[in-house]
Design a protein around this motif. Structure first.
Motif, mmCIF file in Angstrom:
data_model
loop_
_atom_site.group_PDB
_atom_site.id
_atom_site.type_symbol
_atom_site.label_atom_id
_atom_site.label_comp_id
_atom_site.label_asym_id
_atom_site.label_seq_id
_atom_site.Cartn_x
_atom_site.Cartn_y
_atom_site.Cartn_z
ATOM 1 N N GLU A 1 0.819 -1.219 0.000
ATOM 2 C CA GLU A 1 0.000 0.000 0.000
ATOM 3 C C GLU A 1 0.856 1.274 0.000
ATOM 4 O O GLU A 1 0.643 2.194 -0.791
ATOM 5 C CB GLU A 1 -0.916 -0.048 1.235
ATOM 6 N N ASP A 2 1.878 1.321 0.878
ATOM 7 C CA ASP A 2 2.650 2.555 0.999
ATOM 8 C C ASP A 2 3.642 2.765 -0.156
ATOM 9 O O ASP A 2 4.333 3.767 -0.204
ATOM 10 C CB ASP A 2 3.370 2.629 2.362
ATOM 11 N N MET A 3 3.710 1.822 -1.100
ATOM 12 C CA MET A 3 4.600 1.997 -2.244
ATOM 13 C C MET A 3 3.830 2.359 -3.517
ATOM 14 O O MET A 3 4.431 2.642 -4.556
ATOM 15 C CB MET A 3 5.410 0.718 -2.484
ATOM 16 N N SER A 4 2.506 2.344 -3.422
ATOM 17 C CA SER A 4 1.653 2.554 -4.592
ATOM 18 C C SER A 4 2.011 3.846 -5.328
ATOM 19 O O SER A 4 2.119 3.874 -6.559
ATOM 20 C CB SER A 4 0.197 2.554 -4.123
ATOM 21 N N GLU A 5 2.224 4.904 -4.566
ATOM 22 C CA GLU A 5 2.539 6.225 -5.122
ATOM 23 C C GLU A 5 3.755 6.194 -6.057
ATOM 24 O O GLU A 5 3.805 6.897 -7.064
ATOM 25 C CB GLU A 5 2.794 7.173 -3.942
ATOM 26 N N GLU A 6 4.707 5.340 -5.729
ATOM 27 C CA GLU A 6 5.967 5.268 -6.492
ATOM 28 C C GLU A 6 5.748 4.783 -7.932
ATOM 29 O O GLU A 6 6.595 4.986 -8.790
ATOM 30 C CB GLU A 6 6.948 4.278 -5.827
ATOM 31 N N PHE A 7 4.640 4.088 -8.167
ATOM 32 C CA PHE A 7 4.458 3.437 -9.469
ATOM 33 C C PHE A 7 3.295 4.005 -10.290
ATOM 34 O O PHE A 7 2.892 3.412 -11.289
ATOM 35 C CB PHE A 7 4.285 1.926 -9.257
ATOM 36 N N VAL A 8 2.785 5.143 -9.860
ATOM 37 C CA VAL A 8 1.650 5.764 -10.560
ATOM 38 C C VAL A 8 1.967 5.997 -12.040
ATOM 39 O O VAL A 8 1.142 5.762 -12.922
ATOM 40 C CB VAL A 8 1.254 7.095 -9.861
ATOM 41 N N ALA A 9 3.209 6.442 -12.322
ATOM 42 C CA ALA A 9 3.566 6.808 -13.700
ATOM 43 C C ALA A 9 3.557 5.625 -14.660
ATOM 44 O O ALA A 9 3.593 5.820 -15.885
ATOM 45 C CB ALA A 9 4.932 7.476 -13.718
ATOM 46 N N LEU A 10 3.493 4.404 -14.151
ATOM 47 C CA LEU A 10 3.420 3.242 -15.052
ATOM 48 C C LEU A 10 2.078 3.195 -15.791
ATOM 49 O O LEU A 10 1.913 2.433 -16.745
ATOM 50 C CB LEU A 10 3.624 1.931 -14.272
ATOM 51 N N GLY A 11 1.131 3.987 -15.303
ATOM 52 C CA GLY A 11 -0.127 4.113 -16.022
ATOM 53 C C GLY A 11 -1.104 2.971 -15.813
ATOM 54 O O GLY A 11 -2.141 2.925 -16.487
ATOM 55 N N ALA A 12 -0.782 2.043 -14.909
ATOM 56 C CA ALA A 12 -1.753 0.973 -14.600
ATOM 57 C C ALA A 12 -2.914 1.612 -13.846
ATOM 58 O O ALA A 12 -2.698 2.272 -12.834
ATOM 59 C CB ALA A 12 -1.094 -0.106 -13.756
ATOM 60 N N MET A 13 -4.121 1.434 -14.362
ATOM 61 C CA MET A 13 -5.267 2.116 -13.756
ATOM 62 C C MET A 13 -5.645 1.549 -12.401
ATOM 63 O O MET A 13 -6.287 2.196 -11.604
ATOM 64 C CB MET A 13 -6.465 2.032 -14.690
ATOM 65 N N VAL A 14 -5.246 0.297 -12.163
ATOM 66 C CA VAL A 14 -5.626 -0.363 -10.908
ATOM 67 C C VAL A 14 -4.378 -0.814 -10.149
ATOM 68 O O VAL A 14 -3.474 -1.421 -10.722
ATOM 69 C CB VAL A 14 -6.534 -1.577 -11.197
ATOM 70 N N HIS A 15 -4.335 -0.470 -8.869
ATOM 71 C CA HIS A 15 -3.282 -0.969 -7.981
ATOM 72 C C HIS A 15 -3.912 -1.919 -6.960
ATOM 73 O O HIS A 15 -4.857 -1.535 -6.269
ATOM 74 C CB HIS A 15 -2.594 0.180 -7.234
ATOM 75 N N LEU A 16 -3.402 -3.127 -6.899
ATOM 76 C CA LEU A 16 -3.879 -4.094 -5.917
ATOM 77 C C LEU A 16 -2.906 -4.035 -4.742
ATOM 78 O O LEU A 16 -1.745 -4.433 -4.866
ATOM 79 C CB LEU A 16 -3.941 -5.492 -6.532
#
Ligand SMILES: [Zn+2]
Length: 330
Positions: free
Chosen positions: A167-182
């Motif tokens: 959860e706390d790493m989600s922000e780091e990968f926003v630019a990958l453009g995946a619309m959904v983060h599990l």
């Protein structure tokens, strides 16, 4: 840019050939983050290899980068070689059924990266270790100490790009453009590549020092679509630019789900989808029609809970209780 290519033997075969893993490292002239990326750990998930080869091509003609990047385009030569009737079947080791992405140590404790290095070094010094241990120790020796780790996978025949991370790493990968983060901080038994970079350090390292790792599900199994490849390349370059201190991914909207799993077939029969990946199924919405050849009846299936359809597995005829699709919900 120049790069260093290194080759690691994984398994010697009876007729004399050897399965090998190749790593390509680009070292920038300026100090900065170290990045590790790999693809095709599961045999049928070939899309990421083409994507990483595109990135290597891009880096070869780039002037410079900040920090370093190590790329392993084919993380599992055994998996991609397991073929049966027009399909790659190497999600599991064909000889013992072990899932290739459940072989990485997670339930260990390391205080620092030196302990991590030593752990894998000791494994690699042993003779006659299993191919899983050899592959795991080789790949993890290559990714040790990286600031960012991306393990590229594929799901189903149709897939909405999504990723797994803490959860706390989600922000780091926003630019990958995946619309959904599990996202999940829960302890599970799953010993995935991604998780083995994070959990062993949780009691000993500050958050800033723990590698930021994700499993990125970029596409579906088996095939590589040209348009989709161009899109993912742009997204991955956008993420890299962000890590190198350039662009940021403004305007990318992320949906986070803390629950995810397989949608099971409620009844046996022949399935026709009434929904597509990316659809949100509210409780009661129809998602499939099932033809039953025994009773000659047609049944409409309705969602029993609200969820988003992330991947469909592409099996048209199913027994009761089998995996039908991958879904996320809150
Ligand atoms: Zn996979």
């Amino acid at each position: 840019m120049k790069y260093i290519q290194t080759t690691y033997p994984i398994q010697h075969l009876p007729a004399g050939a050897t399965h090998e893993v190749c790593a390509y490292t680009f070292q920038g002239s300026l100090e900065g983050p170290s990045i590790y990326m790999q693809a095709n750990l599961h045999g049928p998930e070939v899309f990421g290899t083409a994507l990483l080869l595109e990135i290597i091509e891009h880096l070869k003609v780039a002037d410079d980068i900040v920090g370093s990047i190590t790329i392993v385009p084919v993380a599992n030569p055994m998996g991609v070689s397991s073929v049966a009737h027009n399909a790659i079947v190497g999600r599991w080791n064909q000889t013992n059924g072990v899932n290739w992405n459940r072989i990485f140590p997670k339930h260990v404790e390391w205080k620092n990266h030196q302990e991590e290095v030593l752990y894998f070094k000791e494994i690699l010094q042993k003779q006659g270790i299993s191919v899983q241990d050899k592959l795991a120790a080789t790949l993890r020796s290559l990714s040790v100490g990286s600031d960012y780790v991306i393990d590229i996978h594929c799901t189903g025949t149709h897939n909405l790009p999504h990723l797994f991370c803490r959860e706390d790493m989600s922000e780091e990968f926003v630019a990958l453009g995946a619309m959904v983060h599990l996202v999940s901080d829960k302890e599970t038994a799953e010993e995935t590549f991604e998780e083995s970079h994070v959990y062993p350090f949780r009691n000993h390292m500050a958050y800033e020092d723990i590698p930021k790792a994700c499993t990125w599900e970029v596409s579906g199994y088996g095939t590589i679509d040209k348009k989709e490849l161009a899109e993912r390349k742009e997204q991955l370059l956008c993420w890299l630019e962000g890590v190198w201190g350039g662009n940021t991914a403004d305007g990318v909207e992320i949906k986070k789900f803390s629950h995810f799993g397989n949608l099971k077939s409620e009844r046996a029969g022949y399935y026709v989808w009434n929904a597509k990946v990316g659809d949100v199924l509210a409780k009661g919405d129809t998602y499939a029609t099932v033809y039953d050849p025994h009773t000659l009846q047609k049944h409409v299936l309705r969602a029993s809970y609200t969820c988003m359809l992330l991947s469909t597995y592409g099996i048209g005829a199913l027994s009761e209780g089998e995996d039908l699709a991958w879904v996320g919900w809150n």
